[in-house]
Design a protein around this motif. Structure first.
Motif, PDB file in Angstrom:
ATOM      1  N   ALA A   4       0.836  -1.189   0.000  1.00 40.72           N
ATOM      2  CA  ALA A   4       0.000   0.000   0.000  1.00 40.72           C
ATOM      3  C   ALA A   4       0.874   1.244   0.000  1.00 40.72           C
ATOM      4  N   ALA A   5       0.380   2.307  -0.667  1.00 44.18           N
ATOM      5  CA  ALA A   5       1.106   3.561  -0.693  1.00 44.18           C
ATOM      6  C   ALA A   5       1.091   4.202   0.695  1.00 44.18           C
ATOM      7  N   THR A   6       2.165   4.909   1.012  1.00 47.73           N
ATOM      8  CA  THR A   6       2.232   5.617   2.279  1.00 47.73           C
ATOM      9  C   THR A   6       1.229   6.763   2.273  1.00 47.73           C
ATOM     10  N   SER A   7       0.441   6.888   3.321  1.00 46.37           N
ATOM     11  CA  SER A   7      -0.565   7.935   3.439  1.00 46.37           C
ATOM     12  C   SER A   7      -0.167   8.911   4.540  1.00 46.37           C
ATOM     13  N   LEU A   8      -0.801  10.082   4.565  1.00 46.03           N
ATOM     14  CA  LEU A   8      -0.545  11.037   5.630  1.00 46.03           C
ATOM     15  C   LEU A   8      -0.984  10.473   6.975  1.00 46.03           C
ATOM     16  N   ALA A   9      -2.021   9.634   6.971  1.00 48.11           N
ATOM     17  CA  ALA A   9      -2.455   9.006   8.219  1.00 48.11           C
ATOM     18  C   ALA A   9      -1.360   8.095   8.764  1.00 48.11           C
ATOM     19  N   LEU A  10      -0.694   7.358   7.876  1.00 50.66           N
ATOM     20  CA  LEU A  10       0.400   6.491   8.307  1.00 50.66           C
ATOM     21  C   LEU A  10       1.586   7.334   8.788  1.00 50.66           C
ATOM     22  N   VAL A  11       1.909   8.397   8.065  1.00 51.27           N
ATOM     23  CA  VAL A  11       2.991   9.284   8.482  1.00 51.27           C
ATOM     24  C   VAL A  11       2.721   9.822   9.881  1.00 51.27           C
ATOM     25  N   ASP A  12       1.501  10.255  10.128  1.00 49.12           N
ATOM     26  CA  ASP A  12       1.120  10.771  11.444  1.00 49.12           C
ATOM     27  C   ASP A  12       1.271   9.695  12.516  1.00 49.12           C
ATOM     28  N   GLU A  13       0.904   8.454  12.182  1.00 51.87           N
ATOM     29  CA  GLU A  13       1.018   7.344  13.136  1.00 51.87           C
ATOM     30  C   GLU A  13       2.476   7.026  13.440  1.00 51.87           C
ATOM     31  N   LEU A  14       3.326   7.042  12.425  1.00 53.78           N
ATOM     32  CA  LEU A  14       4.744   6.761  12.645  1.00 53.78           C
ATOM     33  C   LEU A  14       5.371   7.823  13.541  1.00 53.78           C
ATOM     34  N   SER A 199       7.883  -1.214  22.778  1.00 50.84           N
ATOM     35  CA  SER A 199       6.642  -1.675  22.167  1.00 50.84           C
ATOM     36  C   SER A 199       5.454  -1.263  23.033  1.00 50.84           C
ATOM     37  N   ASP A 200       4.356  -0.874  22.373  1.00 54.26           N
ATOM     38  CA  ASP A 200       3.121  -0.596  23.116  1.00 54.26           C
ATOM     39  C   ASP A 200       2.010  -1.570  22.751  1.00 54.26           C
ATOM     40  N   GLY A 201       2.382  -2.677  22.073  1.00 54.23           N
ATOM     41  CA  GLY A 201       1.398  -3.670  21.676  1.00 54.23           C
ATOM     42  C   GLY A 201       0.745  -3.379  20.341  1.00 54.23           C
ATOM     43  N   ARG A 202       0.861  -2.139  19.854  1.00 54.67           N
ATOM     44  CA  ARG A 202       0.363  -1.778  18.526  1.00 54.67           C
ATOM     45  C   ARG A 202       1.520  -1.597  17.557  1.00 54.67           C
ATOM     46  N   SER A 203       2.582  -0.957  18.052  1.00 56.41           N
ATOM     47  CA  SER A 203       3.744  -0.686  17.221  1.00 56.41           C
ATOM     48  C   SER A 203       4.992  -0.787  18.088  1.00 56.41           C
ATOM     49  N   ALA A 204       6.111  -1.038  17.436  1.00 56.86           N
ATOM     50  CA  ALA A 204       7.390  -1.136  18.137  1.00 56.86           C
ATOM     51  C   ALA A 204       8.351  -0.142  17.512  1.00 56.86           C
ATOM     52  N   LYS A 233       6.451  -8.712  16.425  1.00 56.88           N
ATOM     53  CA  LYS A 233       5.311  -9.436  15.855  1.00 56.88           C
ATOM     54  C   LYS A 233       4.706 -10.379  16.882  1.00 56.88           C
ATOM     55  N   LEU A 234       5.548 -11.050  17.670  1.00 63.17           N
ATOM     56  CA  LEU A 234       5.058 -11.941  18.716  1.00 63.17           C
ATOM     57  C   LEU A 234       4.244 -11.176  19.759  1.00 63.17           C
ATOM     58  N   GLN A 235       4.561  -9.892  19.958  1.00 60.74           N
ATOM     59  CA  GLN A 235       3.842  -9.066  20.922  1.00 60.74           C
ATOM     60  C   GLN A 235       2.572  -8.459  20.340  1.00 60.74           C
ATOM     61  N   GLY A 236       2.243  -8.806  19.093  1.00 62.20           N
ATOM     62  CA  GLY A 236       1.014  -8.335  18.484  1.00 62.20           C
ATOM     63  C   GLY A 236       1.124  -6.996  17.787  1.00 62.20           C
ATOM     64  N   CYS A 237       2.353  -6.486  17.602  1.00 62.98           N
ATOM     65  CA  CYS A 237       2.522  -5.192  16.955  1.00 62.98           C
ATOM     66  C   CYS A 237       2.263  -5.308  15.449  1.00 62.98           C
ATOM     67  N   ARG A 238       1.678  -4.253  14.904  1.00 64.23           N
ATOM     68  CA  ARG A 238       1.460  -4.218  13.466  1.00 64.23           C
ATOM     69  C   ARG A 238       2.641  -3.592  12.738  1.00 64.23           C
ATOM     70  N   PHE A 239       3.258  -2.558  13.360  1.00 60.17           N
ATOM     71  CA  PHE A 239       4.354  -1.846  12.718  1.00 60.17           C
ATOM     72  C   PHE A 239       5.617  -1.899  13.559  1.00 60.17           C
ATOM     73  N   ALA A 240       6.745  -1.881  12.882  1.00 57.52           N
ATOM     74  CA  ALA A 240       8.035  -1.611  13.518  1.00 57.52           C
ATOM     75  C   ALA A 240       8.576  -0.345  12.877  1.00 57.52           C
ATOM     76  N   VAL A 241       9.100   0.558  13.693  1.00 55.62           N
ATOM     77  CA  VAL A 241       9.523   1.879  13.230  1.00 55.62           C
ATOM     78  C   VAL A 241      10.948   2.135  13.697  1.00 55.62           C
ATOM     79  N   SER A 242      11.752   2.767  12.844  1.00 51.69           N
ATOM     80  CA  SER A 242      13.106   3.117  13.243  1.00 51.69           C
ATOM     81  C   SER A 242      13.560   4.352  12.488  1.00 51.69           C
ATOM     82  N   GLN A 243      14.589   5.007  13.009  1.00 50.24           N
ATOM     83  CA  GLN A 243      15.169   6.187  12.380  1.00 50.24           C
ATOM     84  C   GLN A 243      16.632   5.934  12.056  1.00 50.24           C
ATOM     85  N   CYS A 244      17.128   6.652  11.053  1.00 50.06           N
ATOM     86  CA  CYS A 244      18.547   6.556  10.716  1.00 50.06           C
ATOM     87  C   CYS A 244      18.921   7.717   9.811  1.00 50.06           C
TER      88      CYS A 244
END
Length: 271
Positions: A4-14, A199-204, A233-244
């Motif tokens: 799926a294309a990146t959306s502003l909603a996803l950007v806001d979530e990240l 992790s907060d159970g939704r994203s890591a 993923k084992l903790q039920g997260c949908r996304f993993a996020v990182s910076q570099c």
């Protein structure tokens, strides 16, 4: 697989993931007896301002969550840092900050100083499996290993050894804190690198990783990424996020594991 294309909603979530992770980390440091690092977290509207008296680096003195703030809000943010004799870093996320905000920042004496990439993995999709050599082993850090952590953190990221003790203390407070995991990577039973995840159970959020110079090029950073992706993923997260840093070796390693760019933010500082 079609992505799926990146959306502003996803950007806001990240961005939300990164702000919450940073706020929890800074709060943990602030809660050390006597608050020895002089940490403060201020809210101005929907903006979060991070400050540390003893840690002058931009990462600890940064403004996150900027949208299209008016002149009064921006003045209050700038005053917060100037009262503390600190030059802040403003993070501007594409699509969430408009040209008027940039003109207002420029009028206050700020300008763009760099770029930084935020990458993510959708953990509902398949991602690359580990094919690491048997020489690499990753496990959680033990409670009595934070001096070791500080050593790997500093020497792996180019900090001087006099930073080992404070880095150890500021990460020891994360041990056992809800959502936080610190991992030690070994090469043939020798400590070689570290990686951190919140992790907060939704994203890591993968908040930090470093490999000792003598162990680079062996796949350790990549395995730390994959290990944290599997744990998230084992903790039920949908996304993993990182910076570099954009187009750094870390960036290339992240893309090789299936992560992709969510956005490249602009860093603004006082000129």
């Amino acid at each position: 697989m079609r992505r799926a294309a990146t959306s502003l909603a996803l950007v806001d979530e990240l961005e939300r993931c990164e702000i919450e992770s940073m706020a929890d980390r800074m709060t943990a440091i602030q809660e050390r007896t006597g608050n020895p690092e002089g940490v403060e977290i201020a809210k101005v509207g929907g903006v979060t301002c991070f400050y540390s008296q003893t840690m002058p680096w931009p990462a600890f003195n940064t403004v996150k969550g900027l949208r299209n703030e008016g002149e009064a809000e921006l003045a209050a943010i700038v005053d917060f840092y100037r009262e503390r004799e600190r030059k802040p870093q403003f993070e501007l996320v594409p699509g969430l900050a408009d040209p008027l905000l940039m003109r207002r920042l420029s009028g206050l004496g700020f300008g763009q100083t760099g770029f930084h990439a935020t990458l993510y993995a959708d953990l509902s999709e398949a991602f690359e499996e580990s094919n690491a050599p048997g020489s690499i082993y990753i496990r959680e850090l033990d409670e009595d290993e934070y001096t070791l952590y500080g050593t790997l953190h500093c020497r792996g990221s180019g900090l001087p050894d006099n930073g080992i003790a404070p880095v150890a203390a500021n990460n020891r407070v994360l041990h056992g804190r809800a959502g936080w995991k610190l991992y030690l990577a070994l090469w043939e039973d020798e400590p070689a690198g570290v990686g951190v995840m919140r992790s907060d159970g939704r994203s890591a959020v993968f908040t930090f990783a470093a490999t000792l110079p003598e162990h680079r090029g062996k796949g350790i950073h990549r395995e730390l990424l994959l290990h944290r992706m599997r744990q998230a993923k084992l903790q039920g997260c949908r996304f993993a996020v990182s910076q570099c840093a954009f187009q750094s070796q870390s960036h290339r390693n992240m893309e090789q594991t299936g992560m992709r760019i969510g956005y490249v933010r602009a860093s603004w500082g006082e000129l």
